[in-house]
Design a protein around this motif. Structure first.
Motif, PDB file in Angstrom:
ATOM      1  N   ALA A 193       0.859  -1.221   0.134  1.00 21.76           N
ATOM      2  CA  ALA A 193       0.002   0.036   0.119  1.00 21.76           C
ATOM      3  C   ALA A 193       0.838   1.173  -0.072  1.00 21.76           C
ATOM      4  O   ALA A 193       0.989   1.948   0.970  1.00 21.76           O
ATOM      5  N   ARG A 194       1.272   1.636  -1.240  1.00 25.25           N
ATOM      6  CA  ARG A 194       2.252   2.847  -1.319  1.00 25.25           C
ATOM      7  C   ARG A 194       1.300   3.844  -2.023  1.00 25.25           C
ATOM      8  O   ARG A 194       0.462   3.701  -2.850  1.00 25.25           O
ATOM      9  N   HIS A 195       1.914   4.992  -1.845  1.00 24.84           N
ATOM     10  CA  HIS A 195       1.263   6.181  -2.569  1.00 24.84           C
ATOM     11  C   HIS A 195       2.014   6.606  -3.856  1.00 24.84           C
ATOM     12  O   HIS A 195       1.273   7.173  -4.756  1.00 24.84           O
ATOM     13  N   GLU A 196       3.401   6.336  -4.048  1.00 23.42           N
ATOM     14  CA  GLU A 196       4.143   6.467  -5.034  1.00 23.42           C
ATOM     15  C   GLU A 196       4.207   5.100  -6.187  1.00 23.42           C
ATOM     16  O   GLU A 196       4.072   3.973  -5.677  1.00 23.42           O
ATOM     17  N   PRO A 197       4.047   5.531  -7.340  1.00 23.56           N
ATOM     18  CA  PRO A 197       4.207   4.275  -8.465  1.00 23.56           C
ATOM     19  C   PRO A 197       5.659   3.393  -7.904  1.00 23.56           C
ATOM     20  O   PRO A 197       6.566   3.983  -7.623  1.00 23.56           O
ATOM     21  N   TYR A 198       5.437   1.945  -8.221  1.00 26.95           N
ATOM     22  CA  TYR A 198       6.436   1.345  -8.083  1.00 26.95           C
ATOM     23  C   TYR A 198       6.435  -0.029  -8.875  1.00 26.95           C
ATOM     24  O   TYR A 198       5.513  -0.273  -9.464  1.00 26.95           O
ATOM     25  N   CYS A 199       7.353  -0.889  -8.812  1.00 30.14           N
ATOM     26  CA  CYS A 199       7.511  -2.228  -9.655  1.00 30.14           C
ATOM     27  C   CYS A 199       7.104  -3.223  -8.412  1.00 30.14           C
ATOM     28  O   CYS A 199       7.814  -3.485  -7.504  1.00 30.14           O
ATOM     29  N   LEU A 200       6.122  -3.890  -8.664  1.00 36.57           N
ATOM     30  CA  LEU A 200       5.715  -5.014  -7.874  1.00 36.57           C
ATOM     31  C   LEU A 200       6.048  -6.238  -8.535  1.00 36.57           C
ATOM     32  O   LEU A 200       5.711  -6.717  -9.476  1.00 36.57           O
ATOM     33  N   PHE A 201       7.004  -6.906  -7.965  1.00 36.55           N
ATOM     34  CA  PHE A 201       7.951  -8.044  -8.417  1.00 36.55           C
ATOM     35  C   PHE A 201       7.165  -9.360  -7.772  1.00 36.55           C
ATOM     36  O   PHE A 201       7.601  -9.599  -6.676  1.00 36.55           O
ATOM     37  N   LEU A 202       6.392 -10.192  -8.411  1.00 36.00           N
ATOM     38  CA  LEU A 202       5.820 -11.304  -7.609  1.00 36.00           C
ATOM     39  C   LEU A 202       6.838 -12.482  -8.021  1.00 36.00           C
ATOM     40  O   LEU A 202       6.455 -13.369  -9.195  1.00 36.00           O
ATOM     41  N   ASP A 203       7.741 -12.771  -7.399  1.00 37.68           N
ATOM     42  CA  ASP A 203       8.789 -13.607  -7.655  1.00 37.68           C
ATOM     43  C   ASP A 203       8.003 -15.315  -7.300  1.00 37.68           C
ATOM     44  O   ASP A 203       7.387 -15.167  -6.044  1.00 37.68           O
ATOM     45  N   GLU A 204       8.724 -16.214  -7.769  1.00 40.72           N
ATOM     46  CA  GLU A 204       8.141 -17.521  -7.608  1.00 40.72           C
ATOM     47  C   GLU A 204       6.625 -17.800  -7.619  1.00 40.72           C
ATOM     48  O   GLU A 204       6.134 -18.305  -6.546  1.00 40.72           O
ATOM     49  N   LEU A 205       5.988 -16.890  -8.173  1.00 31.41           N
ATOM     50  CA  LEU A 205       4.430 -17.102  -8.276  1.00 31.41           C
ATOM     51  C   LEU A 205       3.693 -18.197  -8.505  1.00 31.41           C
ATOM     52  O   LEU A 205       2.925 -18.468  -7.858  1.00 31.41           O
ATOM     53  N   ASN A 206       4.316 -19.058  -9.374  1.00 33.98           N
ATOM     54  CA  ASN A 206       3.739 -20.241  -9.703  1.00 33.98           C
ATOM     55  C   ASN A 206       4.202 -21.277  -8.774  1.00 33.98           C
ATOM     56  O   ASN A 206       3.956 -22.307  -8.767  1.00 33.98           O
ATOM     57  N   ALA A 207       5.037 -21.083  -7.742  1.00 32.34           N
ATOM     58  CA  ALA A 207       5.354 -21.918  -6.862  1.00 32.34           C
ATOM     59  C   ALA A 207       4.301 -21.636  -5.585  1.00 32.34           C
ATOM     60  O   ALA A 207       4.518 -22.357  -4.478  1.00 32.34           O
ATOM     61  N   SER A 208       3.870 -20.608  -5.385  1.00 32.28           N
ATOM     62  CA  SER A 208       2.690 -20.462  -4.463  1.00 32.28           C
ATOM     63  C   SER A 208       1.566 -21.252  -4.321  1.00 32.28           C
ATOM     64  O   SER A 208       1.023 -21.855  -5.342  1.00 32.28           O
ATOM     65  N   SER A 209       1.146 -21.510  -3.180  1.00 32.97           N
ATOM     66  CA  SER A 209      -0.335 -22.401  -3.088  1.00 32.97           C
ATOM     67  C   SER A 209      -1.592 -21.737  -4.021  1.00 32.97           C
ATOM     68  O   SER A 209      -1.406 -20.512  -4.307  1.00 32.97           O
ATOM     69  N   PRO A 210      -2.420 -22.605  -4.287  1.00 33.43           N
ATOM     70  CA  PRO A 210      -3.631 -22.216  -4.894  1.00 33.43           C
ATOM     71  C   PRO A 210      -4.272 -21.217  -4.385  1.00 33.43           C
ATOM     72  O   PRO A 210      -4.633 -20.169  -5.030  1.00 33.43           O
ATOM     73  N   GLU A 211      -4.408 -20.956  -3.022  1.00 35.98           N
ATOM     74  CA  GLU A 211      -5.001 -19.905  -2.264  1.00 35.98           C
ATOM     75  C   GLU A 211      -4.249 -18.597  -2.502  1.00 35.98           C
ATOM     76  O   GLU A 211      -4.880 -17.412  -2.600  1.00 35.98           O
TER      77      GLU A 211
END
Length: 353
Positions: free
Chosen positions: A83-101
């Motif tokens: 929850a930031r006010h300035e633009p940023y790069c959100l990097f979702l690393d190992e996304l496909n290793a996370s649980s289905p939930e």
């Protein structure tokens, strides 16, 4: 997910510049080839902070947040990192290793750029990354709804890109010089067993350890480091290369006749390295057609036959390694040279005896 088309590390920033700024991107690639560092560099080039979330370390509430009472109603408060006010790069690393939930929790963030009432600031970019199941890495199937929310880009290893980066990034010069000669050793497919394998990241780690030891790095310690970061074959080859550097003993001295092939049992790894280097030299130096051979090419072919005879006397296995076919059984060296080798080697061996 199988790659139909791939991009190199040098091509990736241009692709991201036009794609990631308008749509979420998922970056596929083998472990250790630099996906994370490339994303961080891309964010830096845009002047954006890079906030990394590791899919394997998240629970759904880590994204959605926890409820809080505002007035007479409750609402979810997203975590401070997001929850930031300035633009940023959100990097979702190992996304496909996370649980289905957890993957489900990413749906609205990826497609709508929103979590609850919080919306990513304009100018933010969302990039995911992960390994493929074929890499023997932790990877869970992604639902079609999640796959369809991103543009998928496949990254491949490119030796020239890595060497250009390494030259200006303090990578140990022995590693750079070795991979210039053996670019096929930069990366190896992940094995099915639990053992080190070669990646750009592995070579970088080896470089850092070598720099740490400095001049105190002896051969035994180098072996421990190399076999702890690279595949067995590549570690053995690099260790042998370092011996040639330290003892000023390389293929050029053998080709010029200033030194012979190493014969000692303790130098067998060096002999294998020189044999492989000899093979690479012949692949590069011999033309496919004898009629188009330059004087230097003809001289190399003549000298090579003599050296092959000498090599076969020491190790028939190493001599066979030089002229071996590729993995598909196709000749690597020119056919005319192989014909001359089969014809002349018995004669040359007899002349030497």
């Amino acid at each position: 997910m199988q790659a139909t088309l791939t991009v190199t590390p040098a091509q990736l920033p241009e692709v991201l510049l036009h794609v990631a700024v308008v749509r979420p991107v998922f970056l596929w690639g083998a472990p250790g080839i630099g996906k994370s560092s490339l994303v961080r560099s891309f964010a830096d080039s845009l002047g954006l902070d890079c906030v990394t979330l590791l899919g394997t370390q998240l629970a759904p509430e880590d994204l959605i947040g926890v409820p809080q009472i505002v007035g007479d109603r409750s609402r979810f408060a997203p975590p401070e990192a997001i929850a930031r006010h300035e633009p940023y790069c959100l990097f979702l690393d190992e996304l496909n290793a996370s649980s289905p939930e957890v993957q489900k929790a990413f749906y609205s963030l990826i497609l709508d750029r929103r979590i609850g009432t919080y919306e990513l600031p304009a100018g933010s970019v969302v990039i995911g990354a992960g390994n493929r199941a074929t890499d023997n890495a932790l990877a869970r199937p992604m639902a079609s709804a999640l796959i369809n929310r991103m543009i998928h880009i496949h990254l491949r290893v490119a030796v020239d890109d890595w060497l250009s980066w390494a030259a200006g990034s303090g990578i140990h010069p022995w590693i750079v010089d070795y991979l210039v000669q053996r670019p096929d050793h930069l990366w190896s497919a992940p094995p099915k067993t639990e053992e080190p394998f070669s990646t750009p990241r592995g070579w970088h780690m080896l470089s850092d350890a070598m720099h740490s030891y400095g001049d105190r790095l002896d051969d035994d310690t180098l072996a421990v480091l190399a076999f702890g970061t690279l595949s067995t074959t590549h570690a053995s080859g690099f260790r042998a290369y370092v011996k040639t550097v330290r003892h000023a003993y390389d293929l050029e001295t053998v080709l010029k006749g200033e030194a012979g092939w190493p014969r000692g049992a303790e130098e067998r790894d060096l002999l294998y390295f020189l044999s492989e280097t000899f093979r690479v030299r012949l692949v590069k130096g011999l033309p496919q057609s004898k009629e188009h051979a330059s004087p230097a090419g003809r001289q190399l072919a003549f000298r090579a036959k003599t050296l092959l005879t000498e090599l076969a006397e020491i190790s028939l296995e190493c001599a066979q390694l030089v002229i071996a076919t590729d993995d598909d059984g196709a000749p690597v060296l020119p056919s005319w040279f192989l014909v001359e080798v089969s014809r002349d080697l018995p004669r040359l061996a007899a002349a030497r005896s």
